[in-house]
Structure formats: structure tokens, C-alpha cells
Design a protein around this motif. Structure first.
Motif, short mmCIF file in Angstrom:
data_model
loop_
_atom_site.label_atom_id
_atom_site.label_comp_id
_atom_site.label_asym_id
_atom_site.label_seq_id
_atom_site.Cartn_x
_atom_site.Cartn_y
_atom_site.Cartn_z
N VAL A 49 12.37 4.87 -14.44
CA VAL A 49 12.38 5.75 -13.27
C VAL A 49 13.25 5.13 -12.18
CG1 VAL A 49 10.94 6.78 -11.47
CG2 VAL A 49 10.12 6.71 -13.83
N VAL A 50 14.05 5.97 -11.52
CA VAL A 50 14.93 5.49 -10.45
C VAL A 50 14.54 6.02 -9.08
CG1 VAL A 50 16.88 5.14 -12.01
CG2 VAL A 50 16.56 7.38 -10.91
N LYS A 51 13.70 7.07 -9.06
CA LYS A 51 13.33 7.65 -7.76
C LYS A 51 12.00 8.37 -7.89
CE LYS A 51 15.18 10.54 -3.99
NZ LYS A 51 15.19 9.45 -3.01
N VAL A 52 11.16 8.28 -6.84
CA VAL A 52 9.89 8.99 -6.79
C VAL A 52 9.77 9.73 -5.47
CG1 VAL A 52 8.62 7.46 -8.36
CG2 VAL A 52 8.74 6.90 -5.93
N ALA A 53 8.91 10.75 -5.46
CA ALA A 53 8.65 11.52 -4.24
C ALA A 53 7.17 11.84 -4.19
CB ALA A 53 9.48 12.80 -4.21
N ALA A 54 6.58 11.74 -3.00
CA ALA A 54 5.15 12.00 -2.81
C ALA A 54 4.97 13.22 -1.92
CB ALA A 54 4.46 10.79 -2.18
N ASP B 251 18.58 14.12 -6.22
CA ASP B 251 17.52 13.92 -5.23
C ASP B 251 16.34 14.82 -5.55
OD1 ASP B 251 16.22 12.84 -3.09
OD2 ASP B 251 17.34 13.93 -1.55
N ILE B 252 15.13 14.32 -5.24
CA ILE B 252 13.91 15.11 -5.41
C ILE B 252 13.11 15.01 -4.11
CG2 ILE B 252 13.72 15.03 -7.92
CD1 ILE B 252 11.94 12.59 -7.63
N VAL B 253 12.49 16.12 -3.74
CA VAL B 253 11.70 16.19 -2.51
C VAL B 253 10.36 16.83 -2.83
CG1 VAL B 253 11.54 17.11 -0.17
CG2 VAL B 253 13.76 16.38 -1.06
N ALA B 254 9.27 16.19 -2.38
CA ALA B 254 7.92 16.74 -2.53
C ALA B 254 7.33 16.95 -1.14
CB ALA B 254 7.04 15.81 -3.35
N GLY B 255 6.92 18.18 -0.85
CA GLY B 255 6.38 18.51 0.46
C GLY B 255 4.97 19.05 0.36
N TYR B 256 4.63 19.92 1.30
CA TYR B 256 3.31 20.53 1.31
C TYR B 256 3.29 21.71 0.35
CZ TYR B 256 -0.85 23.00 2.91
OH TYR B 256 -2.06 23.64 2.95
N ALA C 9 7.37 5.96 -2.00
CA ALA C 9 7.15 7.27 -1.40
C ALA C 9 5.70 7.34 -0.96
CB ALA C 9 7.46 8.37 -2.41
N ILE C 10 5.45 7.96 0.18
CA ILE C 10 4.13 7.90 0.82
C ILE C 10 3.56 9.30 1.02
CG2 ILE C 10 2.86 7.04 2.84
CD1 ILE C 10 5.39 5.19 3.24
N GLY C 11 2.31 9.48 0.57
CA GLY C 11 1.59 10.72 0.79
C GLY C 11 0.53 10.55 1.86
N PRO C 12 -0.33 11.54 2.04
CA PRO C 12 -1.35 11.46 3.10
C PRO C 12 -2.31 10.29 2.94
CG PRO C 12 -1.18 13.70 2.24
CD PRO C 12 -0.39 12.82 1.33
N THR C 13 -2.75 10.02 1.72
CA THR C 13 -3.73 8.94 1.49
C THR C 13 -3.34 8.04 0.32
OG1 THR C 13 -5.04 10.34 -0.01
CG2 THR C 13 -5.59 10.42 2.34
N PHE C 14 -2.15 8.19 -0.18
CA PHE C 14 -1.72 7.42 -1.34
C PHE C 14 -0.23 7.08 -1.20
CE2 PHE C 14 -1.05 11.87 -2.24
CZ PHE C 14 0.24 11.92 -2.77
N ALA D 273 8.84 12.28 -10.17
CA ALA D 273 9.58 11.08 -10.58
C ALA D 273 10.85 11.51 -11.30
CB ALA D 273 8.71 10.19 -11.47
N LEU D 274 11.93 10.77 -11.06
CA LEU D 274 13.22 11.04 -11.67
C LEU D 274 13.66 9.79 -12.43
CD1 LEU D 274 15.88 12.75 -11.93
CD2 LEU D 274 16.64 11.64 -9.82
#
Length: 612
Positions: free
Chosen positions: A153-158, A197-202, A114-119, A165-166
């Protein structure tokens, strides 16, 4: 050996000795020669060149400045600047090229990224979580501080500044910035339900359970979300733009999960059965079961809506900040949209490999081959960091250097022309002409330079464009910098005008202007060269001072001076050192090099400074 052979041998020896002396003198040899030998084989300018070349400090300064000059002149051609560019997600990023530096322990066994702005955050096939890139959010928050005892852990979200993390037991872990409660998981609401499912946004997070229900936490002011939307119990997948959420139902329909009617609600008709959905910051894209792609939303000139022609069927889709990346059934990767960071340019290595998965986010892409190898492309970081608008400081240094050097050079040319003309005429003519010109020179020299330039720039500069202000700065610097040079030229002309060759030129009727500019000035050119060189450095410093005070070249046009002006803040100085350190270093090196070159020229041209 007869007398003729002996004579020829002596001539060859003499010729060889002469050639050897000449070679050694021209190309920096250290063999000492007498004054008569030097004068016999060298012209005055050859002597100046040889003396300057033997000055190690001056030669080092010359080479250093020529390297800087070549970089700032050629660099902008290869790395042009977009004056309208800004990107809030890339603000104040520290120097480094490590945004896609995958941990060695993760290479070859990636389960998901999973990809964030700078990480970026990755999970391995054995359930371990890794983070890399610029993970520090603020002084107290670092995404490297992964929660302990998460299990497998099976899934991550940035998200923008947090992560989720799930694990295999359905437990959710959150860390990072929690200012808007985006990392506060509603445990009481999802207890007893299986999270799929997990979602990480702004500044928000969304959790989807196996019964098709969605749970939302975080900022609801900047994100359009309707907690009473009618699709609870029907959702199969959820994705986030920068300001809303979109869902894919179990029967293959796309729905908007917000309350407002906008471009996201203009969902294309007759798309068929949708199998995948993805988003960028302001658009939505879907794939139907036939592999056809549909894009809508706030389409802009960035190109998210320009779908390329693909021969094979597209089976999966990922969205970055302003671009999409898709994988076909044959393992081919295609991409379209913004390409500012080359995030849409598929590398040859990727094109020649069979890809099983692609992970895309913001400006980075990770492709996993069928052998498990990870291939990356896109934004890898900033060598000199980024500024408050997300602009690359290295690019601005290149283009700003060209502007600073150009302003200094043009200002010196203007001041040199005026100073040579006024000083030459004043020194040769004398009398009333000399008196009038010297009084004018004194009036100009008596003006307080910086206050006058600041007032003039403030009065007439506000009605000008950025490039017109550049021209204004060059003219101001040129028109106010000539009195010192004209005094030097006048003094030299006064000493030369009584020489025999000047008297002879007068006696045969040579015109006055020809005597000044063809006979006298060439003999005082050394003073002009040295003065112009030193004035070049002074003009660059003056421009930097004006820009630093806010009265010089205005943003978005970069110069080294206004880059320092942009960092004129205690918070910036303490926390974002790269915004002022690199500009100050390159400006200092350039000015010191130019001054050293001027000192070297003065010592080489002045015969009294040469020890014989």
C-alpha cells in the motif's frame, strides 16, 4: 544520690508519664488508660475526636469524602466546562487514552497517516497498513478488519466511518461502514486508469486519476457535489469539507466541485499560483508559491481565519476538524484555529525538532521528524468516555459533583437553621407555642415530598433559567426537610430546660432567646451535627432522584443526577455503560461516605456507645 535528686527524678518521671499519655491519646495511640486518666487530660470534644479517629470505618469514609470534595471543588478550576459545547464526531466514545497510541511496528517507519474522528490509519515504508484508536464503528463493523492481500500500500485515507487504501498497482481497497455506498469502489469506471489520489469524507469517497478526472461515490444528499462539473481532466488534488469537495487544478487554480453558490465559492481573487490546499469541516485554506496562506468559507469564532505571522515560508498545509497545521521550509510547525483539545498548541518537543511531515485530522496531529521519530499532540481520548453530544464525561463529573454537593450543602443549611429555630423555641416555650409549631411541622412533614417537589418544579420551573432552577431545588429541599431535625432538637431541649443552669439563668433574668441559643443549644449541638450530616447525604440523593426523573437541575448544567437521567435508556445501558456507571459509582461512594461519617459522629458523641 541525695534526697533532692531523687525528688527531681520522680517529678520528671511523673511529668514524662503525663506528657506521654497526652500525646498517645491525641494522636491515636492505643495505650489503654483508666477513665480517670482520660477525663483528667481530655475535654469532652477531645474525647469525641479521639473516639472518632479510632473508628476505622468513619475515618476511611471521612478521608474518601474529603478527597472527592477536594477534587470536585478544585477540579473545575483546572478543567472548566463549556455548557454550549457539542461535537457530533465524538459521540459515545468508550473510555481510554489511546486515540494516538501508535503501533510499535509502525514507529520509525511511517510512510503516511490518515486520521478519522476516533481512529487513525497508517501505512509503513514497506507498505503494511495499521489501525489504532477507537476503531469499532458498530457491533458488526470494525476498522481493524483490514482487507487481506492488498499488496504494498502506498496511500491511505480515513473517512468518518470508513477507510480507503491504494496499492502500488493502482488497486483501491475499502472497508468500514458502507451504508451510503461510500466503500463501493467504481472499478468499472477507473479500469485501465492510474489512480493518483484517494479522498474519504463524510459518507463519501472520491478517486482522482492521473488524467485529472474525479470519480465520486457515497452520499450525495448531505454532500454538495456536481458530477457534471466542468473541471474533469484538469484536477491535480481534491480535498473534502464536511459537506462539499474542493479541487486544485494543474495550473494552480482553486475550484468548487459542487452545484450550490455559498461561502466556499467566494474564492479570494489574485491568490497567485496555488501549490497546496487543505480544508477543515467548514473552511478552505490554500498556499501559493510564495508561501502565503489564504482562508475562506464558513469562518467562525473557532479561529481558522486567524493566520499567525510566520517568518519562514510555509510549504505544506494540513487541516483538522477546526484547525490548521503547517510546516515551513525550515521544518518549523505552526498551527491555528480551535484549541479545545490543545490540538493547536505545539508541544515543546515538536518546536525543538526539525519536522519533515505533519499529518493532521479532526483533533489529532502527528509530526514526523527528519530522523523518523513520531511526535503527537491533540485529543488522546477520554478517561471516562464521552456522552451522546460528544462531551467529556470526566469534565461533567467534576463540575456535576460540585453542583450536587453544593445543592446538598445549601439545602442542609436551610433545613438546619429552620429546624433548630423551630425545635428550640417549641421545646423551651411549650404550651400553645409548642402546639402551633408542632402542628405546622406535621403539616410540612405530611406533604408527599417527591410528588410535591416534582409538581412545584414543573409548574414554576419552565419559566426559569437553569441556574434559577438550581436555586429553586435548593430552596425546595431546604424548606421541606426540617421537620425531622426540629423534633430531635425539641426533644433534647425538653430534657435540658429543667437543668440547674437553665433554672439559674432564668432566676437572674437572662432573656429567653439567650437561654435557648447560648445555654441550651450548645448542649444539644451533637444531635444537630449528626442529623445535619445524615441529611446532607439524603439531600444529595433527593436531588439526584429529582434530576433522574427529569424534574431537577436541567441540562446543560451537569449534576450526577441528571447525568444518570441522560443515560435512562435501554440502548445506552446496554451499549454505553460508561455513561451511567461512573456517575452512579461516585454518587454512591459519596453518599455512603457521608452516612458513615454521620454514624461515626453519633457513636463518638453518644457516651453510652463508648465501651470503657
Amino acid at each position: 544520690m541525695d534526697a533532692k535528686q531523687i525528688s527531681n527524678k520522680k517529678k520528671n518521671k511523673k511529668k514524662k508519664s503525663f506528657s506521654h499519655l497526652l500525646f498517645m491519646n491525641l494522636f491515636g495511640g492505643k495505650e489503654k488508660m483508666t477513665m480517670l486518666e482520660e477525663e483528667d487530660i481530655q475535654s469532652p470534644w477531645q474525647t469525641v475526636r479521639s473516639t472518632f479517629r479510632d473508628d476505622k470505618v468513619a475515618m476511611t469514609a471521612l478521608i474518601t469524602f474529603l478527597v472527592i470534595l477536594a477534587i470536585v471543588l478544585i477540579g473545575p478550576l483546572a478543567i472548566p466546562i463549556d455548557l454550549s459545547f457539542s461535537e457530533t464526531t465524538q459521540q459515545n466514545i468508550a473510555p481510554g487514552l489511546d486515540l494516538m497510541k501508535l503501533p510499535q511496528d509502525l514507529d520509525g517507519k511511517v510512510e503516511q497517516i490518515a486520521i478519522g474522528p476516533t481512529f487513525s490509519i497508517g501505512v509503513s515504508t514497506d507498505g503494511k497498513v495499521y489501525t489504532w484508536g477507537k476503531t469499532k464503528i458498530n457491533k458488526n463493523t470494525d476498522l481493524k478488519d483490514i482487507p487481506a492481500n492488498m499488496g504494498k500500500v502506498v496511500k491511505v485515507a480515513a473517512g468518518f466511518d470508513h477507510a480507503l487504501a491504494l496499492n502500488e498497482d493502482g488497486e483501491i481497497f475499502a472497508w468500514g461502514n458502507n451504508r451510503q455506498k461510500q466503500a463501493s469502489i467504481p472499478v468499472e469506471l477507473i479500469r485501465g486508469k492510474k489512480v493518483v489520489d484517494i479522498v474519504a469524507g463524510y459518507q463519501n469517497s472520491a478517486i482522482l486519476t492521473d488524467d485529472g478526472c474525479l470519480y465520486y461515490v457515497g452520499n450525495s444528499t448531505n454532500n454538495d457535489f456536481n458530477e457534471f462539473h466542468p473541471y474533469q481532466g484538469q484536477l491535480k488534488k481534491v480535498v473534502a469539507t464536511s459537506d462539499t469537495l474542493m479541487g486544485l487544478t494543474s495550473d494552480g487554480q482553486v475550484v468548487h466541485l459542487g452545484t450550490q453558490i455559498n461561502s466556499y465559492t467566494n474564492i479570494p481573487q489574485n491568490m497567485g499560483n496555488i501549490v497546496d490546499i487543505a480544508t477543515t469541516a467548514s473552511t478552505v485554506a490554500t498556499i501559493n508559491d510564495e508561501g502565503k496562506v489564504f482562508v475562506w468559507g464558513n469562518l467562525s469564532s473557532k479561529g481558522e481565519g486567524k493566520i499567525p505571522d510566520v517568518k519562514d515560508k510555509i510549504v505544506s498545509l494540513q487541516g483538522g476538524r477546526y484547525h490548521y497545521t503547517a510546516v515551513t521550509e525550515t521544518g518549523e510547525v505552526v498551527s491555528w484555529g480551535s484549541n479545545y483539545y490543545k490540538q493547536s498548541t505545539i508541544p515543546k518537543e515538536v518546536s525543538e525538532s526539525k519536522i519533515s511531515k505533519v499529518y493532521t485530522g479532526f483533533y489529532q496531529n502527528y509530526a514526523i521528524t527528519t530522523e523518523g521519530k513520531v511526535l503527537t499532540w491533540g485529543l488522546n481520548g477520554y478517561p471516562f468516555g464521552s456522552d451522546e453530544l460528544g462531551r467529556d464525561i470526566f469534565t461533567r463529573l467534576l463540575n456535576g459533583g460540585r453542583m450536587s454537593i453544593t445543592i446538598g450543602a445549601v439545602a442542609v443549611i436551610i433545613s438546619t437553621i429552620i429546624g433548630v429555630i423551630v425545635g428550640g423555641i417549641s421545646g423551651f416555650s411549650g404550651g400553645k407555642v409548642d402546639m402551633v409549631l408542632q402542628r405546622i411541622s406535621e403539616m410540612v412533614a405530611s406533604l408527599p415530598f417527591l410528588p410535591f417537589a416534582m409538581i412545584l418544579s414543573a409548574l414554576i420551573g419552565n419559566s426559569m433559567t437553569s441556574r434559577q432552577r438550581v436555586v429553586l431545588i435548593m430552596i425546595i429541599l431546604g424548606l421541606l426537610s426540617w421537620p425531622g431535625l426540629q423534633r430531635l432538637v425539641r426533644a433534647q431541649v425538653l430534657s435540658v430546660r429543667e437543668q440547674e443552669y437553665v433554672v439559674a439563668a432564668k432566676s437572674i433574668g437572662v432573656k429567653r432567646r439567650h437561654i435557648i441559643f447560648k445555654h441550651i443549644l450548645p448542649n444539644v449541638i451533637s444531635v444537630i451535627i449528626v442529623s445535619a450530616t445524615l441529611s446532607f447525604a439524603s439531600s444529595m440523593l433527593t436531588e439526584a432522584t429529582l434530576s433522574y426523573l427529569g424534574f431537577g437541575v436541567q441540562a446543560p448544567l451537569p449534576t450526577w443526577g441528571n447525568m444518570l437521567y441522560g443515560a435512562n435508556n435501554s440502548i445506552v445501558i446496554q451499549n454505553y455503560w460508561w455513561r451511567w456507571v461512573f456517575a452512579s459509582i461516585v454518587l454512591s461512594i459519596s453518599v455512603v461516605s457521608i452516612n458513615s461519617i454521620g454514624d461515626g459522629l453519633r457513636d463518638a458523641i453518644d457516651p453510652k456507645s463508648q465501651e470503657r
